[in-house]
Every structure is written in structure tokens, then in C-alpha cells.
Design a protein around this motif. Structure first.
Motif, PDB file in Angstrom:
ATOM      1  N   MET A  21     -31.898 -17.100 -13.333  1.00  0.00           N
ATOM      2  CA  MET A  21     -30.636 -17.320 -14.005  1.00  0.00           C
ATOM      3  C   MET A  21     -30.072 -16.015 -14.549  1.00  0.00           C
ATOM      4  N   VAL A  22     -30.888 -15.247 -15.234  1.00  0.00           N
ATOM      5  CA  VAL A  22     -30.436 -13.981 -15.796  1.00  0.00           C
ATOM      6  C   VAL A  22     -30.138 -12.987 -14.680  1.00  0.00           C
ATOM      7  N   ILE A  23     -30.979 -12.995 -13.647  1.00  0.00           N
ATOM      8  CA  ILE A  23     -30.768 -12.077 -12.529  1.00  0.00           C
ATOM      9  C   ILE A  23     -29.440 -12.381 -11.847  1.00  0.00           C
ATOM     10  N   ALA A  24     -29.136 -13.644 -11.679  1.00  0.00           N
ATOM     11  CA  ALA A  24     -27.867 -14.030 -11.054  1.00  0.00           C
ATOM     12  C   ALA A  24     -26.684 -13.580 -11.906  1.00  0.00           C
ATOM     13  N   GLY A  25     -26.831 -13.641 -13.212  1.00  0.00           N
ATOM     14  CA  GLY A  25     -25.764 -13.181 -14.097  1.00  0.00           C
ATOM     15  C   GLY A  25     -25.524 -11.689 -13.979  1.00  0.00           C
ATOM     16  N   VAL A  26     -26.598 -10.928 -13.913  1.00  0.00           N
ATOM     17  CA  VAL A  26     -26.469  -9.474 -13.780  1.00  0.00           C
ATOM     18  C   VAL A  26     -25.862  -9.119 -12.429  1.00  0.00           C
ATOM     19  N   VAL A  27     -26.284  -9.814 -11.387  1.00  0.00           N
ATOM     20  CA  VAL A  27     -25.716  -9.570 -10.051  1.00  0.00           C
ATOM     21  C   VAL A  27     -24.229  -9.894 -10.047  1.00  0.00           C
ATOM     22  N   ALA A  28     -23.851 -10.988 -10.679  1.00  0.00           N
ATOM     23  CA  ALA A  28     -22.436 -11.367 -10.739  1.00  0.00           C
ATOM     24  C   ALA A  28     -21.624 -10.319 -11.495  1.00  0.00           C
ATOM     25  N   ILE A  29     -22.152  -9.827 -12.598  1.00  0.00           N
ATOM     26  CA  ILE A  29     -21.459  -8.794 -13.369  1.00  0.00           C
ATOM     27  C   ILE A  29     -21.305  -7.529 -12.531  1.00  0.00           C
ATOM     28  N   CYS A  30     -22.347  -7.162 -11.797  1.00  0.00           N
ATOM     29  CA  CYS A  30     -22.288  -5.965 -10.957  1.00  0.00           C
ATOM     30  C   CYS A  30     -21.228  -6.120  -9.866  1.00  0.00           C
ATOM     31  N   VAL A  31     -21.161  -7.287  -9.261  1.00  0.00           N
ATOM     32  CA  VAL A  31     -20.170  -7.519  -8.204  1.00  0.00           C
ATOM     33  C   VAL A  31     -18.758  -7.461  -8.782  1.00  0.00           C
ATOM     34  N   VAL A  32     -18.544  -8.100  -9.910  1.00  0.00           N
ATOM     35  CA  VAL A  32     -17.224  -8.090 -10.543  1.00  0.00           C
ATOM     36  C   VAL A  32     -16.823  -6.667 -10.922  1.00  0.00           C
ATOM     37  N   LEU A  33     -17.760  -5.901 -11.477  1.00  0.00           N
ATOM     38  CA  LEU A  33     -17.441  -4.522 -11.853  1.00  0.00           C
ATOM     39  C   LEU A  33     -17.159  -3.656 -10.634  1.00  0.00           C
ATOM     40  N   ALA A  34     -17.902  -3.856  -9.553  1.00  0.00           N
ATOM     41  CA  ALA A  34     -17.663  -3.069  -8.340  1.00  0.00           C
ATOM     42  C   ALA A  34     -16.275  -3.361  -7.767  1.00  0.00           C
ATOM     43  N   VAL A  35     -15.896  -4.634  -7.747  1.00  0.00           N
ATOM     44  CA  VAL A  35     -14.568  -5.001  -7.243  1.00  0.00           C
ATOM     45  C   VAL A  35     -13.486  -4.462  -8.172  1.00  0.00           C
ATOM     46  N   LEU A  36     -13.691  -4.590  -9.472  1.00  0.00           N
ATOM     47  CA  LEU A  36     -12.720  -4.077 -10.434  1.00  0.00           C
ATOM     48  C   LEU A  36     -12.583  -2.566 -10.318  1.00  0.00           C
ATOM     49  N   ALA A  37     -13.718  -1.874 -10.146  1.00  0.00           N
ATOM     50  CA  ALA A  37     -13.687  -0.417 -10.011  1.00  0.00           C
ATOM     51  C   ALA A  37     -12.991  -0.002  -8.724  1.00  0.00           C
ATOM     52  N   PHE A  38     -13.104  -0.811  -7.687  1.00  0.00           N
ATOM     53  CA  PHE A  38     -12.422  -0.492  -6.430  1.00  0.00           C
ATOM     54  C   PHE A  38     -10.917  -0.711  -6.549  1.00  0.00           C
ATOM     55  N   LEU A  39     -10.533  -1.821  -7.171  1.00  0.00           N
ATOM     56  CA  LEU A  39      -9.113  -2.156  -7.254  1.00  0.00           C
ATOM     57  C   LEU A  39      -8.381  -1.390  -8.356  1.00  0.00           C
ATOM     58  N   LEU A  40      -9.024  -1.251  -9.504  1.00  0.00           N
ATOM     59  CA  LEU A  40      -8.408  -0.597 -10.664  1.00  0.00           C
ATOM     60  C   LEU A  40      -9.403   0.400 -11.276  1.00  0.00           C
ATOM     61  N   PRO A  41      -9.560   1.569 -10.664  1.00  0.00           N
ATOM     62  CA  PRO A  41     -10.617   2.484 -11.094  1.00  0.00           C
ATOM     63  C   PRO A  41     -10.510   2.915 -12.558  1.00  0.00           C
ATOM     64  N   ARG A  42      -9.311   3.172 -13.027  1.00  0.00           N
ATOM     65  CA  ARG A  42      -9.173   3.649 -14.407  1.00  0.00           C
ATOM     66  C   ARG A  42      -9.450   2.552 -15.429  1.00  0.00           C
ATOM     67  N   LEU A  43      -9.116   1.334 -15.081  1.00  0.00           N
ATOM     68  CA  LEU A  43      -9.308   0.229 -16.013  1.00  0.00           C
ATOM     69  C   LEU A  43     -10.724  -0.335 -15.975  1.00  0.00           C
ATOM     70  N   SER A  44     -11.557   0.150 -15.082  1.00  0.00           N
ATOM     71  CA  SER A  44     -12.906  -0.400 -14.963  1.00  0.00           C
ATOM     72  C   SER A  44     -13.893   0.250 -15.929  1.00  0.00           C
ATOM     73  N   HIS A  45     -13.542   1.376 -16.522  1.00  0.00           N
ATOM     74  CA  HIS A  45     -14.473   2.072 -17.408  1.00  0.00           C
ATOM     75  C   HIS A  45     -14.785   1.266 -18.669  1.00  0.00           C
ATOM     76  N   HIS A  46     -13.779   0.656 -19.250  1.00  0.00           N
ATOM     77  CA  HIS A  46     -13.991  -0.068 -20.509  1.00  0.00           C
ATOM     78  C   HIS A  46     -14.922  -1.275 -20.333  1.00  0.00           C
ATOM     79  N   PRO A  47     -14.705  -2.140 -19.337  1.00  0.00           N
ATOM     80  CA  PRO A  47     -15.654  -3.255 -19.145  1.00  0.00           C
ATOM     81  C   PRO A  47     -17.069  -2.768 -18.812  1.00  0.00           C
ATOM     82  N   GLN A  48     -17.163  -1.670 -18.065  1.00  0.00           N
ATOM     83  CA  GLN A  48     -18.482  -1.135 -17.727  1.00  0.00           C
ATOM     84  C   GLN A  48     -19.204  -0.663 -18.984  1.00  0.00           C
ATOM     85  N   ARG A  49     -18.502   0.079 -19.821  1.00  0.00           N
ATOM     86  CA  ARG A  49     -19.127   0.562 -21.060  1.00  0.00           C
ATOM     87  C   ARG A  49     -19.488  -0.586 -21.987  1.00  0.00           C
TER      88      ARG A  49
END
Length: 80
Positions: free
Chosen positions: A1-29
Motif C-alpha cells: 500500500m505504501v509502496i503504491a503510494g510512493v510510486v503514484a507520487i513519483c509518476v505524478v511528479l515526473a509528469v508534472l515536471a515534464f509538462l510544467l518544469p518550473r512549477l514542479s519544484h514546489h510539490p517535489q520539495r
């Protein structure tokens, strides 16, 4: 369950970083800061248990950082 959550967060951040690179820093931090709080809390366990309990948080934080930077790096390679 926790692993799936971390994987989901990583996927969302990767997509966000690809689409909106400047706006992805805040959610990542923010995500890394939250995982850091968990690691600091787990470190308070006595002896080796503290290191063992904190390790998943450190690994997850590192994965979040790598996925965000990979999305921004992939965006930099695109011709548009």
C-alpha cells in the motif's frame, strides 16, 4: 500500500515536471520535506531500529527527487 503510494507520487511528479518544469519544484520539495519528517520521527527509535525504520523514508525521498529531475531532464531533450 505504501509502496503504491510512493510510486503514484513519483509518476505524478515526473509528469508534472515534464509538462510544467518550473512549477514542479514546489510539490517535489513538499513531498521530500514530508518524507524527511517521517524519517526524523523514525530515527528516534533506539539503536539500529531507528536506521531501519528511517530507511524507507530516505529511499522514497530519493526516488521522488530522481523522478522530478528525470521529468525535467526529459523535457529539456524535447525539440519543442
Amino acid at each position: 500500500m505504501v509502496i503504491a503510494g510512493v510510486v503514484a507520487i513519483c509518476v505524478v511528479l515526473a509528469v508534472l515536471a515534464f509538462l510544467l518544469p518550473r512549477l514542479s519544484h514546489h510539490p517535489q520539495r513538499g513531498t521530500q520535506r514530508t518524507l524527511g519528517l517521517g524519517a526524523r520521527g523514525a530515527n528516534k527509535a533506539p539503536g539500529r531500529l531507528g536506521r531501519w525504520f528511517a530507511k524507507p523514508f530516505h529511499s522514497s525521498s530519493r526516488a521522488v527527487g530522481k523522478s522530478g529531475s528525470a521529468g525535467r531532464r526529459a523535457r529539456g531533450w524535447m525539440p519543442f
